[in-house]
Design a protein around this motif. Structure first.
Motif, PDB file in Angstrom:
ATOM      1  N   ARG A 179     -12.533   7.386  18.282  1.00 13.59           N
ATOM      2  CA  ARG A 179     -12.837   8.269  17.208  1.00 13.59           C
ATOM      3  C   ARG A 179     -11.872   9.361  16.813  1.00 13.59           C
ATOM      4  NH1 ARG A 179     -18.101  10.917  19.303  1.00 13.59           N
ATOM      5  NH2 ARG A 179     -18.631   8.769  19.461  1.00 13.59           N
ATOM      6  N   ASP A 180     -10.925   9.674  17.953  1.00 10.99           N
ATOM      7  CA  ASP A 180      -9.981  10.844  17.669  1.00 10.99           C
ATOM      8  C   ASP A 180      -9.019  10.421  16.735  1.00 10.99           C
ATOM      9  OD1 ASP A 180     -11.346  12.438  19.378  1.00 10.99           O
ATOM     10  OD2 ASP A 180      -9.938  12.000  21.052  1.00 10.99           O
ATOM     11  N   GLU A 181      -8.441   8.912  16.879  1.00 13.01           N
ATOM     12  CA  GLU A 181      -7.692   8.213  15.874  1.00 13.01           C
ATOM     13  C   GLU A 181      -8.056   8.234  14.473  1.00 13.01           C
ATOM     14  OE1 GLU A 181      -7.000   4.709  17.938  1.00 13.01           O
ATOM     15  OE2 GLU A 181      -5.814   5.567  19.511  1.00 13.01           O
ATOM     16  N   ARG A 182      -9.609   7.959  14.311  1.00 12.88           N
ATOM     17  CA  ARG A 182     -10.104   7.714  13.154  1.00 12.88           C
ATOM     18  C   ARG A 182     -10.341   9.050  12.112  1.00 12.88           C
ATOM     19  NH1 ARG A 182     -13.637   4.336  15.714  1.00 12.88           N
ATOM     20  NH2 ARG A 182     -15.548   6.067  15.545  1.00 12.88           N
ATOM     21  N   GLU A 183     -10.591  10.104  12.878  1.00 19.33           N
ATOM     22  CA  GLU A 183     -11.062  11.373  12.362  1.00 19.33           C
ATOM     23  C   GLU A 183      -9.913  12.562  12.875  1.00 19.33           C
ATOM     24  OE1 GLU A 183     -14.989  12.586  13.726  1.00 19.33           O
ATOM     25  OE2 GLU A 183     -15.915  10.736  12.940  1.00 19.33           O
ATOM     26  N   PRO A 184      -9.506  13.078  11.783  1.00 14.69           N
ATOM     27  CA  PRO A 184      -8.245  14.188  12.048  1.00 14.69           C
ATOM     28  C   PRO A 184      -9.398  15.259  12.753  1.00 14.69           C
ATOM     29  CG  PRO A 184      -9.044  14.159   9.746  1.00 14.69           C
ATOM     30  CD  PRO A 184      -9.654  13.029  10.340  1.00 14.69           C
ATOM     31  N   ALA A 185      -8.402  16.026  13.372  1.00 15.42           N
ATOM     32  CA  ALA A 185      -8.922  17.147  13.979  1.00 15.42           C
ATOM     33  C   ALA A 185      -9.159  18.180  13.258  1.00 15.42           C
ATOM     34  CB  ALA A 185      -7.858  17.523  15.226  1.00 15.42           C
ATOM     35  N   PRO A 186     -10.218  18.963  13.332  1.00 10.54           N
ATOM     36  CA  PRO A 186     -10.505  20.050  12.374  1.00 10.54           C
ATOM     37  C   PRO A 186      -9.271  21.360  12.730  1.00 10.54           C
ATOM     38  CG  PRO A 186     -11.942  20.283  14.396  1.00 10.54           C
ATOM     39  CD  PRO A 186     -11.395  19.073  14.473  1.00 10.54           C
ATOM     40  N   PRO A 187      -9.146  22.093  11.484  1.00 10.78           N
ATOM     41  CA  PRO A 187      -8.181  22.874  11.671  1.00 10.78           C
ATOM     42  C   PRO A 187      -8.306  24.254  12.772  1.00 10.78           C
ATOM     43  CG  PRO A 187      -9.414  23.339   9.798  1.00 10.78           C
ATOM     44  CD  PRO A 187      -9.719  21.948  10.444  1.00 10.78           C
ATOM     45  N   GLU A 188      -7.330  24.760  13.266  1.00  9.00           N
ATOM     46  CA  GLU A 188      -7.950  25.820  14.347  1.00  9.00           C
ATOM     47  C   GLU A 188      -8.489  27.026  13.770  1.00  9.00           C
ATOM     48  OE1 GLU A 188      -3.946  26.978  16.039  1.00  9.00           O
ATOM     49  OE2 GLU A 188      -3.573  24.912  16.239  1.00  9.00           O
ATOM     50  N   ASP A 189      -9.285  27.875  14.446  1.00  6.84           N
ATOM     51  CA  ASP A 189     -10.241  28.601  13.922  1.00  6.84           C
ATOM     52  C   ASP A 189      -9.351  29.970  13.355  1.00  6.84           C
ATOM     53  OD1 ASP A 189     -12.169  27.593  14.820  1.00  6.84           O
ATOM     54  OD2 ASP A 189     -12.431  28.608  16.516  1.00  6.84           O
ATOM     55  N   VAL A 190      -7.932  30.204  13.916  1.00  6.68           N
ATOM     56  CA  VAL A 190      -7.035  31.152  13.273  1.00  6.68           C
ATOM     57  C   VAL A 190      -6.728  30.848  11.807  1.00  6.68           C
ATOM     58  CG1 VAL A 190      -5.070  30.151  14.252  1.00  6.68           C
ATOM     59  CG2 VAL A 190      -5.017  32.641  13.904  1.00  6.68           C
ATOM     60  N   VAL A 191      -6.381  29.666  11.784  1.00  7.72           N
ATOM     61  CA  VAL A 191      -5.973  29.145  10.239  1.00  7.72           C
ATOM     62  C   VAL A 191      -7.317  29.126   9.472  1.00  7.72           C
ATOM     63  CG1 VAL A 191      -5.375  27.021   9.213  1.00  7.72           C
ATOM     64  CG2 VAL A 191      -4.290  27.312  11.343  1.00  7.72           C
ATOM     65  N   LEU A 192      -8.331  28.705   9.783  1.00  4.05           N
ATOM     66  CA  LEU A 192      -9.657  28.900   8.799  1.00  4.05           C
ATOM     67  C   LEU A 192      -9.781  30.407   8.793  1.00  4.05           C
ATOM     68  CD1 LEU A 192     -12.124  26.430  10.511  1.00  4.05           C
ATOM     69  CD2 LEU A 192     -11.013  26.267   8.459  1.00  4.05           C
ATOM     70  N   ASP A 193      -9.850  31.323   9.708  1.00  8.93           N
ATOM     71  CA  ASP A 193      -9.975  32.614   9.487  1.00  8.93           C
ATOM     72  C   ASP A 193      -8.685  33.318   8.462  1.00  8.93           C
ATOM     73  OD1 ASP A 193     -12.207  32.571  11.137  1.00  8.93           O
ATOM     74  OD2 ASP A 193     -11.070  33.479  12.886  1.00  8.93           O
ATOM     75  N   ALA A 194      -7.638  32.830   8.598  1.00  6.76           N
ATOM     76  CA  ALA A 194      -6.560  33.333   7.538  1.00  6.76           C
ATOM     77  C   ALA A 194      -6.861  33.076   6.120  1.00  6.76           C
ATOM     78  CB  ALA A 194      -5.265  32.915   8.024  1.00  6.76           C
ATOM     79  N   VAL A 195      -7.356  31.687   6.128  1.00  3.53           N
ATOM     80  CA  VAL A 195      -7.444  31.205   4.684  1.00  3.53           C
ATOM     81  C   VAL A 195      -8.606  31.921   4.223  1.00  3.53           C
ATOM     82  CG1 VAL A 195      -7.965  29.287   3.248  1.00  3.53           C
ATOM     83  CG2 VAL A 195      -6.363  29.140   5.061  1.00  3.53           C
ATOM     84  N   ARG A 196      -9.845  31.887   5.191  1.00  2.00           N
ATOM     85  CA  ARG A 196     -11.163  32.754   4.525  1.00  2.00           C
ATOM     86  C   ARG A 196     -10.715  33.983   4.158  1.00  2.00           C
ATOM     87  NH1 ARG A 196     -16.910  32.377   6.973  1.00  2.00           N
ATOM     88  NH2 ARG A 196     -18.019  34.150   6.140  1.00  2.00           N
ATOM     89  N   ALA A 197      -9.935  34.723   4.882  1.00  2.60           N
ATOM     90  CA  ALA A 197      -9.491  36.178   4.584  1.00  2.60           C
ATOM     91  C   ALA A 197      -9.131  36.306   3.194  1.00  2.60           C
ATOM     92  CB  ALA A 197      -8.866  36.899   5.726  1.00  2.60           C
TER      93      ALA A 197
END
Length: 553
Positions: free
Chosen positions: A264-282
């Motif tokens: 499953r890990d090989e098929r699905e990319p890991a979600p982005p880190e919380d710090v990255v999501l927070d930086a883009v959302r801000a």
């Protein structure tokens, strides 16, 4: 991130300016939302200084035609020389530089298509002259208009400078803010994952973000990938990322066969880190963030289908080009007619100083008139909407009435209570008259929701038949208990309300359903049947409703 919101917005605007000036054609351009004034002028002045020496900065005249844009026949020189003389178009003249497009929200679709084609190919005109330029689309700041999507999608940056005070724009340049992120081993995967998390479907967005990340990395800026995502992806967000799933319990992990987690890990990319999501959302512009928090956008599905209203041929308005046609059915464009006839004079054997014009040479003006928008409010004034709820609804509607008055649009008000619905306020521009109608709106009685929707549909169709656009805004808790014939019964009244909602959907009317119920959810089935934008507001917020109405316009 540090600093106030205006400081951060202006710092990001200057960083986007530097990137764009380094490669105008590579980044496509900037969609700049700002009212005319010192802030916009300061940004454009900095762009002029940042461009490479000798790079042209041209301003596109309003109402420019194909000859001025792509090049073509120089009529005066042709008549003087007695032979065809061509002129260079704006696109080719701006090769290596930037074209500033004023009032981009009113750009003619044909002109937008030619600009987009030149951005894709780097060439323009009948002879394919080099035209590698970038665009600056100036948006005057109106919420009910926007630059053509096909064009703005090709531009890397979207800036909203309405919140930047003039003192900040006129001060010395501020240092750009960067975000230190985790591992950036695979920027392509990170940017694609971020684009998916924020609901960005266009593949151009991560490509442009990757180009920005590489440019930032070349100058040694830390956190280049996340900074590029803030600049390019955040203003394009269509939704907010879904919260991360809860970690699986130990017992659940034991039931998973060995090796399945690895596959499953090989098929699905890991979600982005919380710090990255927070930086883009801000970095999401406040106006866009309000819409996303309210639930995003939904348009009526029937609007683009057979139920859509064909655009009427305008007989009056401002010129937006020309086309071949009969002057008896339009206004003759004399210059365009002469340009069409001039290249054929040698073959027609015309005499010196006399121009032979044939029927095929005749050109008439294409005119565009401003289409008036009427917002039809359908307000639940029944007993289920308690008196204080009705007062809140009146306050929210009054806030929208003031905005419509500024835009010179019209509003109408339908109220339903007791056994039927009443047209409290016919379509009008009079703010005083509208407020008077709201002040006298009584409350109490049953909820004839179907009758209210039928009345709103009738008003909206009348507006459409008159050549205008109509938007329907329904404020109700969705608990219908009175049918069309005035008799009680929740089951029958609910079915009739859903049927009335489907009729609105078939008409192709953009609609907004504001659920005024204390708990929310009661009006959701009706909004789904209507294919309408749904907004649950246990406490009515005029600002949120206004943002949603502007979006569906």
């Amino acid at each position: 991130m540090t600093g106030s919101a205006p400081d951060r917005i202006w710092a990001d605007a200057l960083l986007a300016l530097r990137l764009f000036a380094s490669d105008p054609h590579g980044f496509g351009g900037v969609a700049l939302r700002a009212a005319p004034g010192p802030v916009r002028d300061a940004w454009l002045d900095r762009l002029r200084v940042a461009l490479n020496p000798g790079a042209p900065l041209r301003r596109m005249p309003p109402g420019i035609g194909d000859e001025g844009l792509l090049g073509g026949l120089d009529l005066a020189a042709t008549l003087s020389a007695g032979r065809p003389v061509t002129q260079t178009g704006l696109l080719a003249a701006a090769d290596g530089g930037v074209i500033v497009v004023p009032m981009a929200e009113r750009l003619e679709p044909g002109i937008a298509a030619r600009l987009a084609a030149a951005l894709d190919t780097g060439r323009a005109g009948p002879e394919g002259a080099p035209a590698r330029f970038g665009l600056v689309l100036l948006d005057e700041g109106r919420d009910d208009e926007a630059a053509p999507t096909a064009l703005s999608d090709r531009l890397a940056f979207r800036l909203d400078l309405d919140a930047v005070p003039p003192r900040l724009a006129l001060a010395d340049a501020v240092s750009p803010e960067v975000t230190e992120a985790g591992s950036e081993d695979d920027p392509v995967e990170m940017l694609c994952t971020l684009a998916s998390a924020f609901g960005i479907a266009s593949p151009r967005a991560p490509i442009l973000a990757l180009r920005a990340a590489r440019a930032l990395a070349e100058v040694g800026l830390p956190g280049a990938t996340v900074t590029a995502a803030r600049l390019v992806l955040a203003p394009r967000a269509e939704r907010l990322p879904e919260p991360a799933p809860e970690p699986a319990q130990e017992s659940e992990r034991e039931e998973t066969p060995p090796g399945e987690n690895q596959e499953r890990d090989e098929r699905e990319p890991a979600p982005p880190e919380d710090v990255v999501l927070d930086a883009v959302r801000a970095a999401i512009p406040p106006r866009l963030l309000d819409l996303l928090l309210a639930g995003g956008l939904r348009r009526s599905e029937a609007r683009a289908g057979r139920g859509g209203r064909p655009e009427a041929v305008a007989r009056t308005g401002r010129p937006v080009g020309h086309r071949a046609g009969d002057p008896r059915r339009g206004r003759l464009d004399l210059l365009a007619t002469l340009r069409a006839a001039a290249p054929w004079q040698t073959l027609r054997g015309g005499q010196a100083g006399r121009l032979q014009v044939r029927k095929d040479d005749l050109r008439i003006r294409k005119l565009r008139r401003r289409v008036e928008t009427t917002t039809v409010f359908c307000v639940d004034a029944s007993g289920s909407a308690a008196l204080e709820r009705l007062a809140e609804a009146k306050g929210a509607v009054e806030a929208l009435l003031a905005e419509a008055y500024v835009r010179r649009d019209r509003v109408a008000l339908v109220a339903f209570r007791g056994r039927g619905a009443d047209l409290v306020l016919p379509p009008t521009r009079s703010l005083t008259r509208a407020k008077r109608g709201l002040a006298g709106l009584p409350g109490g009685g049953g909820t004839p929701l179907a009758a209210g929707l039928d009345a709103a549909l009738s008003v909206a169709l009348d507006v459409r038949r008159g050549g205008g656009n109509a938007v329907v805004v329904v404020l109700t808790d969705g608990r219908a208990n009175v049918g069309r014939d005035g008799t009680g019964g929740r089951a029958k009244a609910g079915d009739e309300a859903l049927a009335a909602a489907r009729a609105l959907r078939q008409a192709g009317l953009p609609a907004l359903v504001v659920d005024t119920g204390a708990r929310g959810g009661g009006a959701k089935p009706m909004a789904d049947a209507m294919a309408a934008r749904y907004l649950a507001l246990p406490r009515l917020d005029g600002g949120a409703i206004g943002a949603a109405v502007r979006a569906i316009r």
